[in-house]
Design a protein around this motif. Structure first.
Motif, short mmCIF file in Angstrom:
data_model
loop_
_atom_site.label_atom_id
_atom_site.label_comp_id
_atom_site.label_asym_id
_atom_site.label_seq_id
_atom_site.Cartn_x
_atom_site.Cartn_y
_atom_site.Cartn_z
N ARG A 72 -12.89 -19.09 -28.43
CA ARG A 72 -13.94 -18.15 -28.01
C ARG A 72 -14.49 -18.63 -26.68
O ARG A 72 -14.50 -19.82 -26.39
N GLY A 85 -19.06 -8.17 -31.63
CA GLY A 85 -18.60 -9.42 -31.06
C GLY A 85 -17.25 -9.93 -31.53
O GLY A 85 -16.93 -11.10 -31.35
N LYS A 125 -25.37 -7.80 -24.75
CA LYS A 125 -24.04 -8.23 -25.21
C LYS A 125 -24.11 -9.68 -25.68
O LYS A 125 -24.87 -10.48 -25.15
N PRO A 126 -23.30 -10.02 -26.70
CA PRO A 126 -23.27 -11.42 -27.13
C PRO A 126 -22.80 -12.34 -26.01
O PRO A 126 -22.00 -11.94 -25.15
N VAL A 129 -18.96 -12.71 -25.11
CA VAL A 129 -18.17 -11.53 -24.74
C VAL A 129 -18.14 -11.37 -23.22
O VAL A 129 -19.19 -11.28 -22.57
#
Length: 179
Positions: A5, A102, A133-134, A137
């Motif tokens: 991630r 997400g 937004k997370p 991301v």
């Protein structure tokens, strides 16, 4: 085994009058997929399954999901159809949901700047989506006519300039090159 991630996802904008904004975002998608990331692309104002990227994603890239939110016909800026408006708003709702959930590491909102310029969607809604937004991301917004308020929230802005294009010499859009 968990997949990688991003620690910090940024906001990128590809704009300008030249050819290559969508193509650049797809290049970024391929690079991300190569490192194990999942990519979601929503194409505003596009509805044809004849685009090469749609066929490629379906055949070869399971980590690239592409959804279209438009008709196969061009949108009239001066008089968009109700279907054009409804599809753009549905697309924005889908994009917002995908970003909030997400699950995808890279989200590409293709031609969103044009949808804004044509008043198919609301700028404040897009700005709110960017702001909330997370962190993991990465978000890419493509299309000419990008509003200044979006530029203010972007971390990276690339402008594709038109110097010469075969269209102006009478060459029609070619399958596999322009679409």
């Amino acid at each position: 085994m968990s997949r990688p991630r991003l620690n910090k996802g940024l906001v990128q904008v590809y704009t300008g009058n030249g050819k290559g904004k969508t193509t650049a975002s797809l290049g970024q998608a391929v690079r991300a997929i190569g490192h194990g990331y999942k990519v979601f692309m929503l194409q505003f104002m596009k509805g044809s399954k004849d685009y090469g990227e749609i066929q490629t994603a379906e055949k070869y890239l399971p980590n690239l999901i592409i959804i279209q939110s438009g008709l196969e016909t061009f949108v009239s800026k001066e008089n968009p159809s109700q279907a054009d408006i409804d599809l753009a708003k549905q697309g924005l709702a889908t994009a917002r949901k995908v970003i909030e959930e997400g699950h995808y590491d890279l989200v590409i909102l293709d031609e969103i700047n044009v949808a804004l310029d044509f008043n198919l969607i609301d700028l404040d809604d897009v700005l709110e989506m960017i702001k909330t937004k997370p962190d993991h991301v990465e978000l890419i917004l493509t299309g000419r006519y990008v509003p200044k308020k979006i530029l203010d929230h972007a971390d990276l802005v690339s402008e594709v300039s038109l110097i010469k294009h075969p269209y102006y010499q009478g060459v029609a859009a070619r399958k596999g090159i322009e679409y």
